[in-house]
Design an enzyme around this catalytic site. Sequence first.
Site, PDB file in Angstrom:
ATOM      1  N   VAL A   1       5.434  -0.523   2.826  1.00  0.00           N
ATOM      2  CA  VAL A   1       4.294  -0.700   3.728  1.00  0.00           C
ATOM      3  C   VAL A   1       3.303  -1.656   3.082  1.00  0.00           C
ATOM      4  O   VAL A   1       2.910  -1.478   1.925  1.00  0.00           O
ATOM      5  CB  VAL A   1       3.610   0.641   4.048  1.00  0.00           C
TER       6      VAL A   1
ATOM      7  N   LYS B   1       5.052  -1.886   8.298  1.00  0.00           N
ATOM      8  CA  LYS B   1       6.173  -1.160   7.694  1.00  0.00           C
ATOM      9  C   LYS B   1       7.400  -2.059   7.766  1.00  0.00           C
ATOM     10  O   LYS B   1       7.806  -2.483   8.852  1.00  0.00           O
ATOM     11  CB  LYS B   1       6.406   0.153   8.451  1.00  0.00           C
TER      12      LYS B   1
ATOM     13  N   SER C   1      11.657   5.795   0.671  1.00  0.00           N
ATOM     14  CA  SER C   1      13.091   5.640   0.453  1.00  0.00           C
ATOM     15  C   SER C   1      13.661   4.482   1.258  1.00  0.00           C
ATOM     16  O   SER C   1      14.588   3.809   0.814  1.00  0.00           O
ATOM     17  CB  SER C   1      13.810   6.933   0.844  1.00  0.00           C
TER      18      SER C   1
ATOM     19  N   ILE D   1       0.819  -1.218   0.000  1.00  0.00           N
ATOM     20  CA  ILE D   1       0.000   0.000   0.000  1.00  0.00           C
ATOM     21  C   ILE D   1       0.850   1.265   0.000  1.00  0.00           C
ATOM     22  O   ILE D   1       0.314   2.375  -0.090  1.00  0.00           O
ATOM     23  CB  ILE D   1      -0.973   0.033   1.200  1.00  0.00           C
TER      24      ILE D   1
ATOM     25  N   ASP E   1       8.155  16.291   9.597  1.00  0.00           N
ATOM     26  CA  ASP E   1       7.872  15.687   8.292  1.00  0.00           C
ATOM     27  C   ASP E   1       6.391  15.785   7.943  1.00  0.00           C
ATOM     28  O   ASP E   1       5.819  14.851   7.374  1.00  0.00           O
ATOM     29  CB  ASP E   1       8.333  14.226   8.265  1.00  0.00           C
TER      30      ASP E   1
END
Length: 597
Positions: free
Chosen positions: A267, A282, A263, A259, A377
């Site tokens: 996932v 992950k 980098s 999904i 982020d």
Amino acid sequence: MSSPTSLEEDGDIKLKTRFQGQVVVLYARPPLILDDFFALLKDACKQHKKQDITVKWIDEDGDPISIDSQMELDEAVRCLNSSQEAELNIHVFVGKPELPGLPCQGEDKTVYRRGARRWKKIYLYNGHRFQAKRLNRRIQCFICHDYIWGIGRQGFRCVDCRLCVHKKCHRHVRTHCGQALQGPNIIPMAPASGSLKGARSNTSSSTTRSGGGIDNGAFHEHEIESPGSTSHDASRAMNGNGSSKWAVSLNDFRLLTVIGRGSYAKVVQAEHVSTRQIYAIKIIKKEMFNEDEDIDWVQTEKSVFEAASNYPFLVGLHSCFQTESRLFFVIEFVPGGDLMFHMQQQRKLPEEHARFYSGEIILALHFLHSRGIIYRDLKLDNVLIDAEGHIKLTDYGMCKENIKDGDLTSTFCGTPNYIAPEILRGDEYGFSVDWWALGVLMFEMMAGRSPFDIVGMQNSEENTEDYLFQIILERQIRIPRSLSVRASGILKGFLNKDPTERLGCKLDINEGLRDMKEHQFFRGFIDWEALEQKAVAPPYHPAVESDRDLTHFDHQFTDELPQLSPDNPDVIARIDQSEFDGFEYVNPLQMSREDSV
């Protein structure tokens, strides 16, 4: 030179000493006297006081410089102070080179290269040899009496006497290793505000000695009740030998489809075999960690996941496990996709939609900031939409922890389009960078484009990023005339290039939160208490048929099979598995729910 066991921390010089595959961290009070300095290093490296040693420090260019005289030692300290580095990096070798200029025994140029070797780190203090440990049960810190518990190696344990303390407390241990540990021998410190009340523990100031180690009540690994759990639940978390009855492995999951991909990680949507619950996993290859600093973001991500797990607007953690080749984070699956995918379908959003999403994002960011975490982020890709239409932030690998009031950091990081001007200028920064990124994200939602579009650039790809940074630093942001005065005002507030004038950027983060809540863009439109309780109806409700529905995910990912490539034995052999000790984690609240199924 003052003893390294001095309890005064301000002004101490941190000596990070590498010797025969180990790092010994110790502290000394200036001024440093050469003979005392060498005696200290010999003792730390367990060398006889008459043994010749060669000492070299690493300058800011990464070059080794010998220390053979008081003048050379003074110069090393002067350079340390002028560069404002946190520590003096030292290499110690046994003996002297045969001739001046020749290498010592065990010295080659690779020993100075960062990441070229794995070093076992020991913190030397008052005779204790502390190592960072991931403690599988809650243990009381001998100093502050708060519990050492959570994700990451936040606990220190002496390898000799097994004394357990927080990393932040290890320099407050007054007793020498091997001495009887009594209350008067401990520097009094206020218990941490997060101490668990009513925990089942028979700890006291009394100590007994068993064998060669110290058997103190604070070091018995008592299970204590998690909020909302029963004593029975807590006590079954671990079996008698310390291994988890709730251990999680890849065999517990059926991988369904990819999904997402970044980098560093892939996932995958997965189904828990016994409960049929859907999660996202992950997956990170261990081989990518070829630098010492690379492992830090994984530990940070785990730590932030722990803090986030019970907050409604942050993705929580189910468990972590590993194989020889990979690390696995099992996290909440959020079926509505991300804001990037949503924006691709809608092009731009009505102001009331942007108001709702940005309101929930503000609450999520403030939650992190109140726990000393800079997110760093924020972007469309990292804002997920759940089945009801509420948002959840995800991906904590870029976070910076342990930021207290007024603390700043300086790492250059982030997604280029969202990086704040203060980062680009090389200034130290704090929570302000998250509010800048929110301004960029709100502009994208309401205008349907970035405030820093560089479409049509003639520069090569290599120069495009530099040009983008120049625009962020220098160009005035033009707000589309189609936006309301309220929307224009809040964008100007968040996108102020001066962080001291930026909306939300008060030294008191609660005062900054009030400023945002009272801005005309939100005032009168949002009931903040109801919003935090998820009692405000979302403006968009994704059509999700089931928890396996992938309608809101990009087909470039979902068409990919979730296969794991076969392990390469040569690659596995080069991985230092000790770097990942203690990675395993299980959220006890999640596992209690699964037991009840």
